[in-house]
Design an enzyme around this catalytic site. Sequence first.
Site, short mmCIF file in Angstrom:
data_model
loop_
_atom_site.label_atom_id
_atom_site.label_comp_id
_atom_site.label_asym_id
_atom_site.label_seq_id
_atom_site.Cartn_x
_atom_site.Cartn_y
_atom_site.Cartn_z
N CYS A 29 0.84 -1.20 0.00
CA CYS A 29 0.00 0.00 0.00
C CYS A 29 0.89 1.26 0.00
O CYS A 29 1.60 1.49 -0.96
CB CYS A 29 -0.99 -0.03 1.16
SG CYS A 29 -2.35 1.17 0.98
N HIS B 233 -3.67 -4.48 -0.26
CA HIS B 233 -3.18 -5.07 0.99
C HIS B 233 -3.09 -6.58 0.82
O HIS B 233 -4.09 -7.28 0.95
CB HIS B 233 -4.10 -4.71 2.15
CG HIS B 233 -4.00 -3.29 2.59
ND1 HIS B 233 -3.02 -2.85 3.47
CD2 HIS B 233 -4.73 -2.19 2.27
CE1 HIS B 233 -3.16 -1.54 3.68
NE2 HIS B 233 -4.18 -1.12 2.96
N GLU C 84 -1.88 -8.63 2.85
CA GLU C 84 -2.17 -9.29 4.12
C GLU C 84 -3.67 -9.39 4.39
O GLU C 84 -4.10 -10.12 5.29
CB GLU C 84 -1.47 -8.56 5.28
CG GLU C 84 -2.13 -7.29 5.76
CD GLU C 84 -1.92 -6.08 4.85
OE1 GLU C 84 -2.37 -4.99 5.21
OE2 GLU C 84 -1.30 -6.22 3.78
#
Length: 212
Positions: free
Chosen positions: A88, A192, A194
Amino acid sequence: MMRVCVVDYAGGNLASAARALDEAARREEIAASIAITADPQALRRADRIVLPGQGAFPDCARGLDAIPGLRDAIITSVASGTPFLGICVGMQLMAERGLEHGTTPGFGWIAGEIAPMAAVGLRLPQMGWNELHFTPGAHRLTEGLAEGEHGYFVHSYALSGYDPNDLVASTDYGGTVPAIVAKANCAGTQFHVEKSQAMGLRILGNFLRWTP
């Protein structure tokens, strides 16, 4: 044992990025030590560096500068060939500059600047799942992924004026938006990883196995 450092500069998503890296290493059967750290010496010894980021570009840049030696350790390690992944705003910091709340220098590892998105008629920030468009097999980071996989995005600014050779994947939000970039041993995802479930873990696993 692979040493993976998640850069701690009082930013967000550090713990979730570390957990995702740990899970990716487990799935790939890679013996890895995942550490959240602001220690410049640890970064210089790292086998992989991951820079998460959320919020405003200048705030993240100031966060790095506030810790003595941190920015220099990242720059030195990357210059010596250590694979780097920005997430990001961490990806945005790879660019030459950011134009959010004024002009803030980035690392300058890839061409272009981080500018407001021209998503006319669409809500900003872009928030939610969006398709990735890429050529399967064109880059190690997308190995095992199929065209049209979805990543989780949260952003109002994006890379513009980029070198097409650095573009690994894009998404569409009122026009083409860079989603994954890579140059030499540096890579970044605007979305993102994750938070992008199995697809994100696959990219992280690919990053851990990447030998640019």
